[in-house]
Design a protein around this motif. Structure first.
Motif, short mmCIF file in Angstrom:
data_model
loop_
_atom_site.label_atom_id
_atom_site.label_comp_id
_atom_site.label_asym_id
_atom_site.label_seq_id
_atom_site.Cartn_x
_atom_site.Cartn_y
_atom_site.Cartn_z
N GLU A 82 -5.85 5.38 -9.50
CA GLU A 82 -6.29 4.00 -9.70
C GLU A 82 -7.60 3.96 -10.49
OE1 GLU A 82 -7.58 0.06 -7.07
OE2 GLU A 82 -6.94 1.91 -6.06
N ARG A 90 3.03 3.80 -4.85
CA ARG A 90 2.07 4.56 -5.65
C ARG A 90 2.45 4.63 -7.12
NH1 ARG A 90 0.78 9.69 -1.58
NH2 ARG A 90 0.16 8.42 0.24
N GLU A 92 0.80 -1.22 0.00
CA GLU A 92 0.00 0.00 0.00
C GLU A 92 0.84 1.27 0.00
OE1 GLU A 92 -3.23 0.34 -0.35
OE2 GLU A 92 -3.57 -1.83 -0.49
N PRO A 94 -3.54 8.64 -4.91
CA PRO A 94 -3.49 7.25 -5.38
C PRO A 94 -4.85 6.67 -5.74
CG PRO A 94 -2.98 7.37 -3.03
CD PRO A 94 -2.97 8.78 -3.55
N LEU A 95 -5.88 7.00 -4.97
CA LEU A 95 -7.21 6.48 -5.29
C LEU A 95 -7.74 7.08 -6.58
CD1 LEU A 95 -8.91 6.50 -1.76
CD2 LEU A 95 -7.81 4.58 -2.93
N ASP A 108 -8.77 11.58 0.94
CA ASP A 108 -7.98 12.25 -0.09
C ASP A 108 -8.79 13.28 -0.88
OD1 ASP A 108 -5.83 10.80 0.73
OD2 ASP A 108 -5.66 9.55 -1.07
N GLY A 128 -4.18 7.79 0.52
CA GLY A 128 -4.73 6.60 -0.14
C GLY A 128 -5.94 6.03 0.56
#
Length: 269
Positions: free
Chosen positions: A217, A53, A50, A213-214, A250, A268
């Motif tokens: 993704e 990134r 996790e 990061p979210l 985030d 994240g």
């Protein structure tokens, strides 16, 4: 750096960036069964971390990757002639597994292509999000000159990336593409001197790792679906992915940081 499996792949994590390095320089990092097995393990392990990134895929020594190990491929052909059908678990399957692992990774991937990435190495680079290539690189699918054709995903990915006509030209001619032309048609993102390819790949990965990061993704999921999904379905998918972020830390942090004129601290979550 940490060795993976039999040592044909190295991994190093630097803050939020993970470097995965092909480590068979005495064979120009040519991919055999051991290297492919190690590479799949490395991608899986890194992507499940996790803290990571962004991922770079690099080659130890002066060359990124010479493609599939030619002796291995010759022996595979000789063995196939001695039986009626090929068994499962072949090296081709392993390459496909690695390519799929790159394409479905949680985080963005950057490949540093210095001096050589023919055939299987070319196909290895295609599912990555970004490709940095050296100006002297031999880059292309040459399999028709080796008695076969590219079947590690190139016949399906290339038309989606550069159009059917250009994909046919590359696949059926078996010729390398000039790196500058590769950039012009959107096949690679940047052309630079071979000596700085790895550094540029790391720099780009570090820049990506600063983003949410979210958000990255889900953006990658939406983008990867774009060429295979009708527009109305794609828009609905994009909207659904976006709503998943509304109640995250985030999301709030990003807008708060902008209002407060500071850099955001993404976590994240």
């Amino acid at each position: 750096m940490r060795e993976i499996g039999s040592g044909n792949v190295l991994v190093e994590i630097d803050e939020h960036r993970a470097d995965i390095v092909l480590n068979r320089p005495e064979k120009r990092n040519a991919m055999n069964e051991a290297l492919l097995t190690d590479l799949k393990q490395a991608i899986t392990e890194v992507d499940s971390d996790e803290s990571v990134r962004a991922i770079t895929l690099l080659g130890e020594g002066p060359v990124f990757c010479a493609g599939m190990d030619l002796e291995m491929m010759r022996d595979r052909g000789e063995q196939a002639q001695q039986r009626e059908s090929r068994s499962t678990g072949s090296q081709g399957d392993l390459l496909g597994d690695v390519v799929d692992a790159i394409e479905t990774a949680r985080v963005p991937t950057v490949v540093g292509i210095k001096r050589a990435a023919p055939a299987g190495a070319f196909e290895l680079s295609l599912p990555a999000d970004f490709r940095i290539i050296s100006e002297d690189a031999q880059y292309g699918v040459i399999e028709v000159k080796l008695g076969t054709f590219p079947h590690g995903g190139a016949t399906q990915r290339l038309p989606r990336m550069i159009g059917l006509a250009k994909a046919k030209e590359l696949v059926l001619s078996g010729e390398f593409i000039d790196p500058e032309e590769a950039k012009q048609i959107g096949l690679v993102n940047e052309v630079c001197d071979a000596e700085v390819v790895d550094d540029r790949a790391r720099e780009l990965a570090d820049d990506l790792a600063e983003n949410a990061p979210l958000g990255m993704e889900r953006a990658r999921k939406a983008l990867n679906a774009a060429l295979e999904t009708p527009l109305d379905e794609g828009l609905a998918y994009e909207n659904a992915l976006g709503k998943q972020l509304d109640d995250t830390h985030d999301y709030t942090e990003g807008f708060t940081a902008r209002l407060e004129d500071r850099e955001p601290e993404f976590e994240g979550r």
